[in-house]
Write an enzyme that holds these catalytic residues in place. Structure first.
Site, mmCIF file in Angstrom:
data_model
loop_
_atom_site.group_PDB
_atom_site.id
_atom_site.type_symbol
_atom_site.label_atom_id
_atom_site.label_comp_id
_atom_site.label_asym_id
_atom_site.label_seq_id
_atom_site.Cartn_x
_atom_site.Cartn_y
_atom_site.Cartn_z
ATOM 1 N N THR A 1 1.200 20.296 17.707
ATOM 2 C CA THR A 1 2.066 20.676 18.827
ATOM 3 C C THR A 1 1.911 19.688 19.987
ATOM 4 O O THR A 1 2.887 19.091 20.456
ATOM 5 C CB THR A 1 1.695 22.099 19.312
ATOM 6 N N ALA B 1 2.113 3.123 35.837
ATOM 7 C CA ALA B 1 0.757 2.718 35.434
ATOM 8 C C ALA B 1 0.502 1.233 35.709
ATOM 9 O O ALA B 1 -0.634 0.797 35.787
ATOM 10 C CB ALA B 1 0.549 3.011 33.959
ATOM 11 N N ALA C 1 -4.029 9.721 13.832
ATOM 12 C CA ALA C 1 -4.646 10.397 12.682
ATOM 13 C C ALA C 1 -4.152 11.833 12.614
ATOM 14 O O ALA C 1 -3.969 12.485 13.640
ATOM 15 C CB ALA C 1 -6.168 10.381 12.818
ATOM 16 N N LYS D 1 -10.231 22.301 25.573
ATOM 17 C CA LYS D 1 -11.087 23.049 26.510
ATOM 18 C C LYS D 1 -12.372 23.539 25.870
ATOM 19 O O LYS D 1 -13.415 23.610 26.524
ATOM 20 C CB LYS D 1 -10.328 24.211 27.152
ATOM 21 N N GLU E 1 -7.092 16.902 31.951
ATOM 22 C CA GLU E 1 -6.161 17.739 32.731
ATOM 23 C C GLU E 1 -5.483 18.796 31.853
ATOM 24 O O GLU E 1 -5.296 19.948 32.273
ATOM 25 C CB GLU E 1 -5.094 16.848 33.376
ATOM 26 N N VAL F 1 -6.748 22.726 30.907
ATOM 27 C CA VAL F 1 -6.645 23.970 31.690
ATOM 28 C C VAL F 1 -5.210 24.147 32.194
ATOM 29 O O VAL F 1 -4.662 23.257 32.857
ATOM 30 C CB VAL F 1 -7.616 23.954 32.900
ATOM 31 N N ILE G 1 0.162 22.473 34.429
ATOM 32 C CA ILE G 1 -0.146 22.538 35.875
ATOM 33 C C ILE G 1 -1.275 21.543 36.181
ATOM 34 O O ILE G 1 -2.330 21.616 35.552
ATOM 35 C CB ILE G 1 -0.628 23.948 36.295
ATOM 36 N N GLY H 1 3.936 27.633 18.929
ATOM 37 C CA GLY H 1 2.893 26.606 19.142
ATOM 38 C C GLY H 1 2.023 26.875 20.356
ATOM 39 O O GLY H 1 1.281 25.995 20.790
ATOM 40 N N LYS I 1 -11.603 27.770 29.820
ATOM 41 C CA LYS I 1 -10.899 27.161 30.962
ATOM 42 C C LYS I 1 -11.569 27.533 32.285
ATOM 43 O O LYS I 1 -11.688 26.706 33.187
ATOM 44 C CB LYS I 1 -9.438 27.595 30.951
HETATM 45 P P1 NDP Z 1 -2.246 21.793 16.200
HETATM 46 O O1 NDP Z 1 -2.965 22.658 15.225
HETATM 47 O O2 NDP Z 1 -0.794 21.958 16.365
HETATM 48 O O3 NDP Z 1 -2.535 20.257 15.857
HETATM 49 C C1 NDP Z 1 -3.774 19.789 15.420
HETATM 50 C C2 NDP Z 1 -3.590 18.412 14.819
HETATM 51 O O4 NDP Z 1 -4.858 17.896 14.428
HETATM 52 C C3 NDP Z 1 -2.726 18.413 13.556
HETATM 53 O O5 NDP Z 1 -1.830 17.334 13.597
HETATM 54 C C4 NDP Z 1 -3.723 18.216 12.429
HETATM 55 O O6 NDP Z 1 -3.204 17.511 11.315
HETATM 56 C C5 NDP Z 1 -4.769 17.366 13.125
HETATM 57 N N1 NDP Z 1 -6.087 17.456 12.486
HETATM 58 C C6 NDP Z 1 -6.802 18.572 12.193
HETATM 59 N N2 NDP Z 1 -7.990 18.232 11.642
HETATM 60 C C7 NDP Z 1 -8.012 16.900 11.598
HETATM 61 C C8 NDP Z 1 -8.952 15.953 11.126
HETATM 62 N N3 NDP Z 1 -10.114 16.336 10.602
HETATM 63 N N4 NDP Z 1 -8.666 14.639 11.231
HETATM 64 C C9 NDP Z 1 -7.482 14.230 11.760
HETATM 65 N N5 NDP Z 1 -6.545 15.076 12.231
HETATM 66 C C10 NDP Z 1 -6.813 16.388 12.136
HETATM 67 O O7 NDP Z 1 -2.997 21.976 17.597
HETATM 68 P P2 NDP Z 1 -2.395 21.869 19.067
HETATM 69 O O8 NDP Z 1 -1.605 20.636 19.191
HETATM 70 O O9 NDP Z 1 -1.790 23.167 19.432
HETATM 71 O O10 NDP Z 1 -3.743 21.757 19.939
HETATM 72 C C11 NDP Z 1 -4.464 20.555 20.009
HETATM 73 C C12 NDP Z 1 -5.468 20.673 21.162
HETATM 74 O O11 NDP Z 1 -4.767 20.889 22.375
HETATM 75 C C13 NDP Z 1 -6.446 21.845 21.036
HETATM 76 O O12 NDP Z 1 -7.672 21.487 21.597
HETATM 77 C C14 NDP Z 1 -5.784 22.935 21.890
HETATM 78 O O13 NDP Z 1 -6.723 23.869 22.386
HETATM 79 C C15 NDP Z 1 -5.224 22.087 23.004
HETATM 80 N N6 NDP Z 1 -4.115 22.659 23.750
HETATM 81 C C16 NDP Z 1 -3.047 23.180 23.091
HETATM 82 C C17 NDP Z 1 -1.958 23.643 23.786
HETATM 83 C C18 NDP Z 1 -0.760 24.202 23.113
HETATM 84 O O14 NDP Z 1 0.166 24.652 23.820
HETATM 85 N N7 NDP Z 1 -0.703 24.216 21.786
HETATM 86 C C19 NDP Z 1 -1.931 23.605 25.262
HETATM 87 C C20 NDP Z 1 -3.115 23.017 25.872
HETATM 88 C C21 NDP Z 1 -4.156 22.569 25.127
HETATM 89 P P3 NDP Z 1 -2.014 18.140 10.419
HETATM 90 O O15 NDP Z 1 -0.800 18.133 11.325
HETATM 91 O O16 NDP Z 1 -1.845 17.209 9.290
HETATM 92 O O17 NDP Z 1 -2.453 19.519 10.037
HETATM 93 N N1 HSE Z 2 -3.601 28.733 23.412
HETATM 94 C C1 HSE Z 2 -3.551 28.284 24.741
HETATM 95 C C2 HSE Z 2 -2.756 29.242 25.586
HETATM 96 C C3 HSE Z 2 -2.931 26.914 24.798
HETATM 97 O O1 HSE Z 2 -2.017 30.054 25.023
HETATM 98 O O2 HSE Z 2 -2.877 29.204 26.807
HETATM 99 C C4 HSE Z 2 -2.951 26.304 26.166
HETATM 100 O O3 HSE Z 2 -4.232 25.997 26.557
#
Ligand code: NDP
Ligand code: HSE
Length: 436
Positions: free
Chosen positions: A13, A33, A43, A105, A129, A132, A136, A187, A205
């Site tokens: 996501t 920048a 990856a 986080k 950033e 949390v 924002i 997501g 957070k």
């Molecule tokens: P997703 O599950 O959507 O994405 C995780 C990604 O990591 C996927 O592309 C996955 O690959 C890849 N991945 C998993 N394991 C490995 C590995 N061992 N090696 C390489 N790649 C790997 O997570 P999110 O994008 O939702 O979240 C990512 C981070 O952002 C988390 O720390 C989350 O807490 C944080 N976050 C998320 C928010 C949200 O709104 N979703 C908001 C703020 C923070 P594949 O696609 O092939 O499965």
């Molecule tokens: N799972 C978290 C939330 C993503 O719903 O707030 C954003 O950190």
């Protein structure tokens, strides 16, 4: 000037959103920048998976270490999540002298002290950033915009999934699990959604916010944490009848005796702005001694809102590439050798007001027993509601609002109330905050 090469770990996501925003706004970002910022390596677990993002020009691998060890990669963006492989990759990136941007986080709250110490030794930045409140810029605000203040307290809706669930339950009467499924589909939720609904994500957070607000080390294990799974449609309705909204809040308060760190569902007067923050939106109220109360509002989760914060961090890192490490904004706002070890207050020593929901037999004397126990514990009642039983003769709900009392007195009162024969279920206790 040559563009800065970024290695992206994770194409889910937030990773996907980051690719899209960096490409779409490339020229504006470069103007800000001073150099282009280009993702050259990425990856993901499954590099053959079909994704709705433009990956042209990006070298893909399933091995994150190939990205962090590639000499062409100057900045690593970690968007995998969790604190196992993500921690190893970030440590390796720092060891390799690369700056890191992360939205993770869990990683920062649990391992930030170790990571920042290593980053300082190696002269690199860790920017977080997006960790949390999604889009924002609350970290930058606390670290820079409010740097002249003594922060007295902060309180925030800092989990988008939880707020989405509570809002949909209140406004549309929807079922908890049905809304959670939708949040996962959109997501918003963590890979393990119990982190969202049990308050763990908000506790991660809050750990970060409190460290930056008060200049204390990150102390995730000391946060009192309660989720939203016990909130019923009845509680939401009764709170409304009393003029309140139930929101899942992270609260950090600085007292002379120590610091309160707590995450739990909270009744807030419906007239407060934050009580009207709905859906996936987040909001954080920060009270500084000079500025007074301030409120920061925006999307708390989702691909592009979170990418907005990730990309802003990338711009900051690129701008800082030429500054000496000792002249950069400290990771936790205060200089690393100026953090203080103020005690975190145990929950028993926290004072607040309460909403109690009791399930009781519909007979004479029950209310008298309950009010006697409360008065013996020194607890003043502010309001009482007794709801008629749905079926004559069945149990009734009694709802009480109290004045301020120490949690330890309320614990004792609840134990005594639950021991009454006429009380037929556990007491539901929610805390009330006026945030005034
Ligand atoms: P997703 O599950 O959507 O994405 C995780 C990604 O990591 C996927 O592309 C996955 O690959 C890849 N991945 C998993 N394991 C490995 C590995 N061992 N090696 C390489 N790649 C790997 O997570 P999110 O994008 O939702 O979240 C990512 C981070 O952002 C988390 O720390 C989350 O807490 C944080 N976050 C998320 C928010 C949200 O709104 N979703 C908001 C703020 C923070 P594949 O696609 O092939 O499965
Ligand atoms: N799972 C978290 C939330 C993503 O719903 O707030 C954003 O950190």
């Amino acid at each position: 000037m040559e563009p800065v090469n970024v290695g992206l770990l994770g194409l889910g996501t937030v990773g996907g959103g980051t690719v899209t925003v960096l490409k779409r706004n490339a020229s504006e970002i470069a103007r800000r920048a001073g150099r282009g910022i280009v993702i050259t390596h990425a990856a993901a677990r499954d590099i053959h998976s079909k994704r709705k993002i433009n990956l042209d020009g990006i070298k893909l691998t399933a091995d994150g270490f190939a990205v962090v060890n590639d000499p062409q990669v100057q900045v690593v963006v970690e968007l995998i999540g969790g604190d196992t492989i993500a921690r190893e990759l970030v440590l390796q990136a720092i060891q390799n002298g690369k700056h890191v941007v992360t939205a993770n986080k869990a990683l920062i709250a649990k391992h930030g002290n170790e990571l920042f110490a290593l980053a300082q030794q190696r002269g690199v930045m860790i920017a977080f950033e997006a960790a949390v409140a999604g889009g924002i810029p609350i970290i930058k605000t606390l670290r820079e915009g409010l740097a002249g203040n003594r922060i007295e307290w902060l309180a925030g809706i800092i989990n988008g999934t939880g707020n989405f669930i509570l809002s949909e339950m209140r406004s549309k009467g929807r079922d908890f699990h049905d809304v959670l499924k939708e949040a996962q589909h959109l997501g918003y939720a963590e890979a393990d959604p119990t982190f969202d609904v049990e308050g763990i994500d908000a506790a991660h957070k809050l750990t970060i916010l409190a460290a930056i607000a008060f200049g204390i080390p990150l102390q995730f294990s000391k946060v009192y944490t309660e989720g939203i799974t016990r909130i019923s449609a009845d509680d939401i309705r009764y709170a409304e009848e009393l003029g309140y909204r139930i929101k899942h809040l992270g609260i950090a308060k600085h007292h002379d005796k120590g610091i309160e760190l707590r995450v739990h569902p909270t009744l807030i007067p419906e007239s407060r702005l934050i009580a009207n923050v709905d859906g996936v939106m987040n909001a954080v109220v920060v009270k500084g001694d000079a500025v007074g109360p301030t409120l920061f509002y925006g999307a708390g989760a989702g691909a592009e809102p979170t990418a907005s914060a990730v990309v802003a961090d990338l711009v900051d890192v690129v701008r800082a590439l030429t500054t000496d490490p000792e002249n950069r904004v400290p990771h936790l706002a205060f200089q690393a050798d100026a953090l203080v070890n103020a005690p975190i207050l145990p929950m028993r020593h926290v004072e607040t007001t309460y909403y109690l929901r009791l399930k009781a037999q519909d007979r004479i004397g029950v209310l008298a027993d309950v009010t006697r126990i409360l008065s013996e514990q020194g607890i003043n009642i502010e309001a009482i509601l007794q709801k008629e039983p749905a079926v004559p003769g069945s149990d009734v709900h009694i709802i009480l609002l109290t004045h301020r009392v120490l949690e330890k007195h309320m614990d004792e009162a609840i134990a005594r109330i639950e021991a009454l024969e006429s009380i037929t279920d556990d007491v539901m206790r929610l805390r009330v905050e006026t945030l005034s």
